[in-house]
Structures are given as C-alpha cells and as structure tokens.
Design a protein around this motif. Structure first.
Motif, PDB file in Angstrom:
ATOM      1  N   ASP A  37       0.778  -1.224   0.036  1.00 48.72           N
ATOM      2  CA  ASP A  37      -0.034  -0.220   0.222  1.00 48.72           C
ATOM      3  C   ASP A  37       0.939   1.143   0.066  1.00 48.72           C
ATOM      4  O   ASP A  37       0.633   2.178   0.697  1.00 48.72           O
ATOM      5  CB  ASP A  37      -0.818   0.062   1.233  1.00 48.72           C
ATOM      6  CG  ASP A  37      -2.019  -1.113   1.049  1.00 48.72           C
ATOM      7  OD1 ASP A  37      -2.320  -1.432  -0.042  1.00 48.72           O
ATOM      8  OD2 ASP A  37      -2.285  -1.675   2.398  1.00 48.72           O
ATOM      9  N   LEU A  38       1.907   1.263  -0.733  1.00 48.44           N
ATOM     10  CA  LEU A  38       2.660   2.492  -0.870  1.00 48.44           C
ATOM     11  C   LEU A  38       2.034   3.723  -1.355  1.00 48.44           C
ATOM     12  O   LEU A  38       2.374   4.926  -0.838  1.00 48.44           O
ATOM     13  CB  LEU A  38       3.783   2.195  -1.616  1.00 48.44           C
ATOM     14  CG  LEU A  38       5.230   2.936  -1.511  1.00 48.44           C
ATOM     15  CD1 LEU A  38       5.635   2.948  -0.009  1.00 48.44           C
ATOM     16  CD2 LEU A  38       6.290   2.213  -1.985  1.00 48.44           C
ATOM     17  N   ASP A  39       1.199   3.328  -2.316  1.00 45.60           N
ATOM     18  CA  ASP A  39       0.411   4.634  -3.092  1.00 45.60           C
ATOM     19  C   ASP A  39      -0.324   5.171  -1.995  1.00 45.60           C
ATOM     20  O   ASP A  39      -0.469   6.542  -2.033  1.00 45.60           O
ATOM     21  CB  ASP A  39      -0.155   4.071  -4.292  1.00 45.60           C
ATOM     22  CG  ASP A  39      -1.262   3.150  -3.990  1.00 45.60           C
ATOM     23  OD1 ASP A  39      -1.134   2.344  -3.039  1.00 45.60           O
ATOM     24  OD2 ASP A  39      -2.010   2.688  -4.852  1.00 45.60           O
ATOM     25  N   LEU A  49       2.109   7.427   0.269  1.00 51.83           N
ATOM     26  CA  LEU A  49       2.459   8.624  -0.572  1.00 51.83           C
ATOM     27  C   LEU A  49       1.515   9.711  -0.625  1.00 51.83           C
ATOM     28  O   LEU A  49       1.695  10.764  -0.534  1.00 51.83           O
ATOM     29  CB  LEU A  49       2.977   8.211  -1.907  1.00 51.83           C
ATOM     30  CG  LEU A  49       4.335   7.364  -1.849  1.00 51.83           C
ATOM     31  CD1 LEU A  49       4.739   6.700  -3.276  1.00 51.83           C
ATOM     32  CD2 LEU A  49       5.428   7.867  -1.178  1.00 51.83           C
ATOM     33  N   VAL A  69       6.678  10.266  -6.241  1.00 51.35           N
ATOM     34  CA  VAL A  69       7.475   8.982  -6.484  1.00 51.35           C
ATOM     35  C   VAL A  69       9.103   9.637  -6.310  1.00 51.35           C
ATOM     36  O   VAL A  69       9.890   8.948  -5.840  1.00 51.35           O
ATOM     37  CB  VAL A  69       7.129   8.347  -7.700  1.00 51.35           C
ATOM     38  CG1 VAL A  69       8.034   7.115  -7.749  1.00 51.35           C
ATOM     39  CG2 VAL A  69       5.811   7.600  -7.344  1.00 51.35           C
ATOM     40  N   ILE A 102      10.337   1.931  -6.928  1.00 49.08           N
ATOM     41  CA  ILE A 102       9.292   2.543  -6.537  1.00 49.08           C
ATOM     42  C   ILE A 102       8.057   1.985  -7.121  1.00 49.08           C
ATOM     43  O   ILE A 102       6.999   1.419  -6.509  1.00 49.08           O
ATOM     44  CB  ILE A 102       9.365   4.052  -6.036  1.00 49.08           C
ATOM     45  CG1 ILE A 102      10.674   4.229  -5.178  1.00 49.08           C
ATOM     46  CG2 ILE A 102       7.919   4.432  -5.524  1.00 49.08           C
ATOM     47  CD1 ILE A 102      10.561   3.624  -3.776  1.00 49.08           C
ATOM     48  N   ALA A 103       8.121   2.098  -8.460  1.00 52.67           N
ATOM     49  CA  ALA A 103       6.850   1.750  -9.372  1.00 52.67           C
ATOM     50  C   ALA A 103       6.698   0.448  -9.475  1.00 52.67           C
ATOM     51  O   ALA A 103       5.680  -0.035  -9.188  1.00 52.67           O
ATOM     52  CB  ALA A 103       7.336   2.311 -10.737  1.00 52.67           C
ATOM     53  N   LYS A 136       5.016  -0.242  -5.939  1.00 51.36           N
ATOM     54  CA  LYS A 136       3.567   0.495  -5.946  1.00 51.36           C
ATOM     55  C   LYS A 136       2.642  -0.502  -6.828  1.00 51.36           C
ATOM     56  O   LYS A 136       1.533  -0.705  -6.499  1.00 51.36           O
ATOM     57  CB  LYS A 136       3.477   1.842  -6.620  1.00 51.36           C
ATOM     58  CG  LYS A 136       3.942   2.701  -5.602  1.00 51.36           C
ATOM     59  CD  LYS A 136       3.917   4.340  -6.304  1.00 51.36           C
ATOM     60  CE  LYS A 136       2.569   4.561  -6.847  1.00 51.36           C
ATOM     61  NZ  LYS A 136       2.425   5.783  -7.442  1.00 51.36           N
ATOM     62  N   ASN A 137       3.322  -1.027  -7.916  1.00 47.07           N
ATOM     63  CA  ASN A 137       2.511  -1.784  -9.070  1.00 47.07           C
ATOM     64  C   ASN A 137       2.258  -3.242  -8.826  1.00 47.07           C
ATOM     65  O   ASN A 137       1.596  -3.690  -9.272  1.00 47.07           O
ATOM     66  CB  ASN A 137       2.843  -1.640 -10.248  1.00 47.07           C
ATOM     67  CG  ASN A 137       2.735  -0.314 -10.717  1.00 47.07           C
ATOM     68  OD1 ASN A 137       1.748   0.730 -10.560  1.00 47.07           O
ATOM     69  ND2 ASN A 137       3.813   0.319 -11.751  1.00 47.07           N
TER      70      ASN A 137
END
Length: 72
Positions: free
Chosen positions: A6-8, A11, A18, A32-33, A36-37
């Motif tokens: 649940d990084l998004d 943030l 990002v 990071i992407a 996140k994905n």
C-alpha cells in the motif's frame, strides 16, 4: 498468498511524489513503481527500513496479506 503493498496510499497521505520518495529512500523511481504496482517479488529489509523511516510508519502500514480468493 498475496502480499499487497500500500505504498501509493502512504505517499498520497503525505503528498509525496514518487521522485521525492525515491530520493529520500535511496532507490530509483523505477523500483518504487515496481513496488507500487505489485510487481515486486521481494523487498530487502534495508529497503523496508528506509521506507518506514522515511514515512514514519510501521511495516504493517505498507504491507498487508490478502487471501488468494480476495486478491484484486
């Protein structure tokens, strides 16, 4: 077994981009992407430590387990 990152959410709550977050953590925006994905296969404890230190949170705020039948 599905681990959701649940990084998004973290943030967004902190209004961090990002790029800003990646620089603070010390990894690339591309990595990071990947996190996140949901494409990451592993996360190093040193990276998780840096993420939690930067966000001021616990690992459980970033990671959660969801049963296979509930995976999005």
């Amino acid at each position: 077994m599905a681990i959701i990152i649940d990084l998004d959410v973290q943030l967004a709550e902190r209004n961090l981009s990002v790029g800003e977050f990646a620089a603070a953590v010390g990894i690339t925006p591309a990595n990071i992407a990947v996190l996140k994905n949901g494409r990451a296969k592993a996360v190093r404890f040193t990276t998780l430590d840096a993420i939690c230190r930067t966000l001021g949170c616990q690992p459980g705020d970033v990671l959660r387990w969801v049963p296979d039948d509930e995976t999005p």
